[in-house]
Design an enzyme around this catalytic site. Structure first.
Site, PDB file in Angstrom:
ATOM      1  N   HIS A 240      -9.153  -7.905  -2.119  1.00 17.70           N
ATOM      2  CA  HIS A 240      -8.255  -7.051  -2.898  1.00 17.70           C
ATOM      3  C   HIS A 240      -8.054  -7.671  -4.278  1.00 17.70           C
ATOM      4  O   HIS A 240      -7.978  -8.889  -4.397  1.00 17.70           O
ATOM      5  CB  HIS A 240      -6.884  -6.937  -2.209  1.00 17.70           C
ATOM      6  CG  HIS A 240      -5.837  -6.345  -3.112  1.00 17.70           C
ATOM      7  ND1 HIS A 240      -5.715  -4.980  -3.279  1.00 17.70           N
ATOM      8  CD2 HIS A 240      -4.911  -6.929  -3.926  1.00 17.70           C
ATOM      9  CE1 HIS A 240      -4.744  -4.751  -4.166  1.00 17.70           C
ATOM     10  NE2 HIS A 240      -4.238  -5.914  -4.556  1.00 17.70           N
TER      11      HIS A 240
ATOM     12  N   TYR B 231       0.817  -1.221   0.000  1.00 15.99           N
ATOM     13  CA  TYR B 231       0.000   0.000   0.000  1.00 15.99           C
ATOM     14  C   TYR B 231       0.849   1.268   0.000  1.00 15.99           C
ATOM     15  O   TYR B 231       0.421   2.297   0.521  1.00 15.99           O
ATOM     16  CB  TYR B 231      -0.936  -0.016   1.209  1.00 15.99           C
ATOM     17  CG  TYR B 231      -2.119  -0.967   1.070  1.00 15.99           C
ATOM     18  CD1 TYR B 231      -2.980  -0.886  -0.028  1.00 15.99           C
ATOM     19  CD2 TYR B 231      -2.398  -1.928   2.042  1.00 15.99           C
ATOM     20  CE1 TYR B 231      -4.065  -1.743  -0.161  1.00 15.99           C
ATOM     21  CE2 TYR B 231      -3.493  -2.791   1.920  1.00 15.99           C
ATOM     22  CZ  TYR B 231      -4.322  -2.685   0.819  1.00 15.99           C
ATOM     23  OH  TYR B 231      -5.409  -3.526   0.691  1.00 15.99           O
TER      24      TYR B 231
HETATM   25  P1  TYD Z   1      -7.538   1.519  -3.088  1.00 10.80           P
HETATM   26  O1  TYD Z   1      -6.250   0.943  -3.578  1.00 10.80           O
HETATM   27  O2  TYD Z   1      -7.859   2.932  -3.420  1.00 10.80           O
HETATM   28  O3  TYD Z   1      -8.809   0.651  -3.584  1.00 10.80           O
HETATM   29  P2  TYD Z   1      -8.915  -0.849  -4.134  1.00 10.80           P
HETATM   30  O4  TYD Z   1      -8.766  -1.788  -2.959  1.00 10.80           O
HETATM   31  O5  TYD Z   1     -10.301  -0.922  -4.717  1.00 10.80           O
HETATM   32  O6  TYD Z   1      -7.843  -1.037  -5.178  1.00 10.80           O
HETATM   33  O7  TYD Z   1      -7.580   1.396  -1.493  1.00 10.80           O
HETATM   34  C1  TYD Z   1      -7.064   0.273  -0.835  1.00 10.80           C
HETATM   35  C2  TYD Z   1      -7.956  -0.046   0.311  1.00 10.80           C
HETATM   36  O8  TYD Z   1      -7.932   1.014   1.254  1.00 10.80           O
HETATM   37  C3  TYD Z   1      -9.426  -0.210  -0.044  1.00 10.80           C
HETATM   38  O9  TYD Z   1      -9.724  -1.479  -0.560  1.00 10.80           O
HETATM   39  C4  TYD Z   1     -10.083   0.037   1.259  1.00 10.80           C
HETATM   40  C5  TYD Z   1      -9.192   1.058   1.936  1.00 10.80           C
HETATM   41  N1  TYD Z   1      -9.749   2.423   1.846  1.00 10.80           N
HETATM   42  C6  TYD Z   1     -10.356   2.974   2.971  1.00 10.80           C
HETATM   43  O10 TYD Z   1     -10.420   2.334   4.042  1.00 10.80           O
HETATM   44  N2  TYD Z   1     -10.882   4.233   2.887  1.00 10.80           N
HETATM   45  C7  TYD Z   1     -10.835   4.955   1.744  1.00 10.80           C
HETATM   46  O11 TYD Z   1     -11.335   6.108   1.714  1.00 10.80           O
HETATM   47  C8  TYD Z   1     -10.222   4.374   0.579  1.00 10.80           C
HETATM   48  C9  TYD Z   1     -10.150   5.151  -0.727  1.00 10.80           C
HETATM   49  C10 TYD Z   1      -9.695   3.113   0.681  1.00 10.80           C
END
Ligand code: TYD
Length: 180
Positions: free
Chosen positions: A145, A79
């Protein structure tokens, strides 16, 4: 190109007969791979099987699978682009709160298709029929994920898996899923 353990299979075609089949598994794009992980909430809620089922039924091939308590260091790399976000500390806390199930799925356009299968990041905007749209309510607990680009998938797979943990196998159903 992925380096991974390669296995050969024999297909049984009725009457106990073993027949070799023509393979077009090396057609460009067929071997695209993506990282999918059932997050700690998905594991706790006994959703591992349901999530695997959706990828299997779509026709993708599972080439790597393991359950692990993800180290904070690995998650920090995974991340890295979110490090400055206000939710980052709680994201890390949640992702280390219990085991996750990491998987590598393979198939044509698997990265794009997986994102569609998983649904919008925020379950409130995830369409019914998607994993998040069917199985979750809040963005902070969105159960799964999936890598968001081919390049990202390559990076994430090498972060989560050793190449020897990935099995390069060919399914007997190949010609029923692809016509190339
Ligand atoms: P992200 O990589 O933006 O989304 P995805 O998992 O769809 O690729 O974000 C990673 C994770 O972070 C997301 O699955 C859940 C968490 N998250 C939050 O808790 N709050 C938020 O506002 C966002 C954008 C993500």
């Amino acid at each position: 190109m992925w380096s991974s353990t390669r296995t050969s299979v024999s297909c049984f075609w009725g009457q106990g007969q073993v027949r070799s089949r023509s393979s077009n598994a090396d057609f460009p794009g067929i071997k695209e791979r993506t990282l999918v992980a059932v997050k700690p909430d998905g594991v706790q809620r006994r959703l591992i099987g349901e999530i695997i089922k959706r990828f299997e039924q779509r026709g993708f091939r599972l080439v790597g699978l393991k359950m692990l308590q993800a180290p904070e260091k690995l998650l920090a790399q995974h991340y890295v682009s979110l490090q400055k976000k206000p939710f980052y500390p709680s994201l890390l806390h949640y992702m280390t709160s219990g085991p996750v199930v990491a998987m590598v799925w393979e198939g044509h356009n698997v990265v794009r298709s997986s994102r569609m299968l998983v649904g919008d990041t925020d379950p409130a905007g995830a369409a019914p029929g998607t994993i998040r749209g069917d199985l979750s309510v809040h963005i902070s607990r969105n159960v799964v994920h999936a890598s968001d680009s081919v390049q990202g998938a390559e990076k994430e797979i090498s972060l989560w898996f050793q190449s020897a943990e990935l099995i390069d196998w060919e399914g007997c159903d190949h010609n029923n899923i692809y016509h190339l």
